[in-house]
Scaffold this active site. Sequence first.
Site, PDB file in Angstrom:
ATOM      1  N   HIS A  64      -8.044   2.893  -3.177  1.00 23.29           N
ATOM      2  CA  HIS A  64      -6.772   2.148  -3.230  1.00 23.29           C
ATOM      3  C   HIS A  64      -7.013   0.744  -2.703  1.00 23.29           C
ATOM      4  O   HIS A  64      -8.095   0.433  -2.217  1.00 23.29           O
ATOM      5  CB  HIS A  64      -5.650   2.885  -2.490  1.00 23.29           C
ATOM      6  CG  HIS A  64      -5.829   3.005  -1.002  1.00 23.29           C
ATOM      7  ND1 HIS A  64      -6.861   3.721  -0.432  1.00 23.29           N
ATOM      8  CD2 HIS A  64      -5.098   2.509   0.040  1.00 23.29           C
ATOM      9  CE1 HIS A  64      -6.755   3.661   0.893  1.00 23.29           C
ATOM     10  NE2 HIS A  64      -5.699   2.919   1.204  1.00 23.29           N
ATOM     11  N   HIS A  78     -10.682   7.956   7.212  1.00 22.96           N
ATOM     12  CA  HIS A  78     -10.451   7.580   8.617  1.00 22.96           C
ATOM     13  C   HIS A  78     -10.755   8.744   9.551  1.00 22.96           C
ATOM     14  O   HIS A  78     -10.524   9.904   9.200  1.00 22.96           O
ATOM     15  CB  HIS A  78      -8.985   7.163   8.852  1.00 22.96           C
ATOM     16  CG  HIS A  78      -8.621   5.848   8.238  1.00 22.96           C
ATOM     17  ND1 HIS A  78      -8.789   4.652   8.897  1.00 22.96           N
ATOM     18  CD2 HIS A  78      -8.106   5.544   7.029  1.00 22.96           C
ATOM     19  CE1 HIS A  78      -8.380   3.653   8.114  1.00 22.96           C
ATOM     20  NE2 HIS A  78      -7.966   4.168   6.964  1.00 22.96           N
ATOM     21  N   HIS A 112      -5.939  -1.198  -0.207  1.00 22.48           N
ATOM     22  CA  HIS A 112      -5.849  -1.712   1.161  1.00 22.48           C
ATOM     23  C   HIS A 112      -7.159  -2.367   1.607  1.00 22.48           C
ATOM     24  O   HIS A 112      -8.245  -1.905   1.281  1.00 22.48           O
ATOM     25  CB  HIS A 112      -5.452  -0.588   2.135  1.00 22.48           C
ATOM     26  CG  HIS A 112      -3.995  -0.234   2.039  1.00 22.48           C
ATOM     27  ND1 HIS A 112      -3.501   0.987   2.421  1.00 22.48           N
ATOM     28  CD2 HIS A 112      -2.934  -0.949   1.580  1.00 22.48           C
ATOM     29  CE1 HIS A 112      -2.183   1.002   2.224  1.00 22.48           C
ATOM     30  NE2 HIS A 112      -1.817  -0.154   1.711  1.00 22.48           N
ATOM     31  N   HIS A 165       0.598   7.227  -0.779  1.00 22.61           N
ATOM     32  CA  HIS A 165       0.235   6.246   0.260  1.00 22.61           C
ATOM     33  C   HIS A 165       0.422   4.855  -0.335  1.00 22.61           C
ATOM     34  O   HIS A 165       1.029   3.976   0.280  1.00 22.61           O
ATOM     35  CB  HIS A 165      -1.206   6.499   0.676  1.00 22.61           C
ATOM     36  CG  HIS A 165      -1.752   5.547   1.689  1.00 22.61           C
ATOM     37  ND1 HIS A 165      -1.263   5.439   2.962  1.00 22.61           N
ATOM     38  CD2 HIS A 165      -2.777   4.648   1.603  1.00 22.61           C
ATOM     39  CE1 HIS A 165      -1.970   4.511   3.618  1.00 22.61           C
ATOM     40  NE2 HIS A 165      -2.881   4.015   2.817  1.00 22.61           N
ATOM     41  N   ASP A 171      -8.819  -2.505   4.299  1.00 28.50           N
ATOM     42  CA  ASP A 171      -9.843  -1.744   5.033  1.00 28.50           C
ATOM     43  C   ASP A 171     -10.651  -0.825   4.106  1.00 28.50           C
ATOM     44  O   ASP A 171     -11.563  -0.143   4.553  1.00 28.50           O
ATOM     45  CB  ASP A 171      -9.228  -0.954   6.203  1.00 28.50           C
ATOM     46  CG  ASP A 171      -8.209   0.087   5.777  1.00 28.50           C
ATOM     47  OD1 ASP A 171      -7.326  -0.227   4.959  1.00 28.50           O
ATOM     48  OD2 ASP A 171      -8.298   1.233   6.252  1.00 28.50           O
ATOM     49  N   HIS A 172     -10.324  -0.857   2.807  1.00 30.22           N
ATOM     50  CA  HIS A 172     -11.078  -0.063   1.810  1.00 30.22           C
ATOM     51  C   HIS A 172     -11.780  -0.934   0.767  1.00 30.22           C
ATOM     52  O   HIS A 172     -12.706  -0.472   0.118  1.00 30.22           O
ATOM     53  CB  HIS A 172     -10.131   0.931   1.109  1.00 30.22           C
ATOM     54  CG  HIS A 172      -9.495   1.884   2.070  1.00 30.22           C
ATOM     55  ND1 HIS A 172      -9.861   3.199   2.174  1.00 30.22           N
ATOM     56  CD2 HIS A 172      -8.549   1.689   3.024  1.00 30.22           C
ATOM     57  CE1 HIS A 172      -9.157   3.786   3.139  1.00 30.22           C
ATOM     58  NE2 HIS A 172      -8.364   2.883   3.671  1.00 30.22           N
ATOM     59  N   ASP A 201      -7.013   7.546   1.700  1.00 29.80           N
ATOM     60  CA  ASP A 201      -5.955   7.724   2.699  1.00 29.80           C
ATOM     61  C   ASP A 201      -4.860   8.659   2.192  1.00 29.80           C
ATOM     62  O   ASP A 201      -3.681   8.498   2.538  1.00 29.80           O
ATOM     63  CB  ASP A 201      -5.327   6.368   3.061  1.00 29.80           C
ATOM     64  CG  ASP A 201      -6.259   5.479   3.881  1.00 29.80           C
ATOM     65  OD1 ASP A 201      -7.367   5.923   4.232  1.00 29.80           O
ATOM     66  OD2 ASP A 201      -5.858   4.332   4.156  1.00 29.80           O
TER      67      ASP A 201
HETATM   68 FE    FE Z   1      -7.085   3.012   5.321  1.00 29.33          FE
HETATM   69 ZN    ZN Z   2      -4.679   2.752   3.172  1.00 24.71          ZN
END
Ligand code: FE
Ligand code: ZN
Length: 256
Positions: free
Chosen positions: A56, A171, A58, A114, A60-61, A133
């Site tokens: 996805h 995570h 985001h 999400h 942090d990905h 996530d």
């Molecule tokens: Fe994340």
């Molecule tokens: Zn995420």
Amino acid sequence: MPLDIRLVPMFDDNYGFLIHDPQTGETAVVDPGQPGPIIAALDALGWSLGLILNTHHHQDHVGGNQALKARYGAQVVGPAADVDRIPGIDRGVSEGDLVNIGTHSAWVLEVHGHTRAHIAYWFSSDAAVFCGDTLFALGCGRLFEGTAEDMWLSLQKLRALPPETKVYCAHEYTESNCRFALTVEGQNHTLRARAEAIAAARSKNIPTVPSTIALERATNPFLRADVSEFLVATGLAGRPAVEAFAEIRRRKDIFK
Ligand code: FE
Ligand code: ZN
């Protein structure tokens, strides 16, 4: 030869994953939130990078996409429904598409909730799913862009995978998820045993990822919204599964 899968810790609690086919030497990375740790892991293993798989959009990905693409010439794969938000994307994929790494392939599963376009990569013959996530060890992602119904459908799809499937979530949230899970279903013996194993692992800084679909089915409160003993234990008996799921998600949102 089975895939060689390595965890790469990033930021405070993210995991990226290297997936390597020893037969062909091809390597992919799932959800590189930052380039540095991925490059260091590839260097240490003597692997190059051919594919970047995003679950996805985001940061942090996907934060490492551009730098890794520039360095290795890797192809970026991500959700077709979100091509505008995936940096450097070359190929958009949707439900039922296949992504190949050497001689191995992953089915793409759409698991929205999400975000409005979240996917998972399921390597059926390697019994591994990379679910970003959506499903966490003892938890599930927050509902940022999707509804409780979206997420419940996504979790049911993941829950239906073969029980031995390893769950590679993005995570290390397991310890706090576990504290919450014990408040909702503290009488679940499998959960209590799992809580001890988690505490032991984390006290030695050992990752709790991957888990398995079987273990999540038995202990993850977000997969149990249609299980009668769970509904009785949580005071939600008789409630439709999606409502019970939404209620458990709400309780988690305010859990300290
Ligand atoms: Fe994340
Ligand atoms: Zn995420």
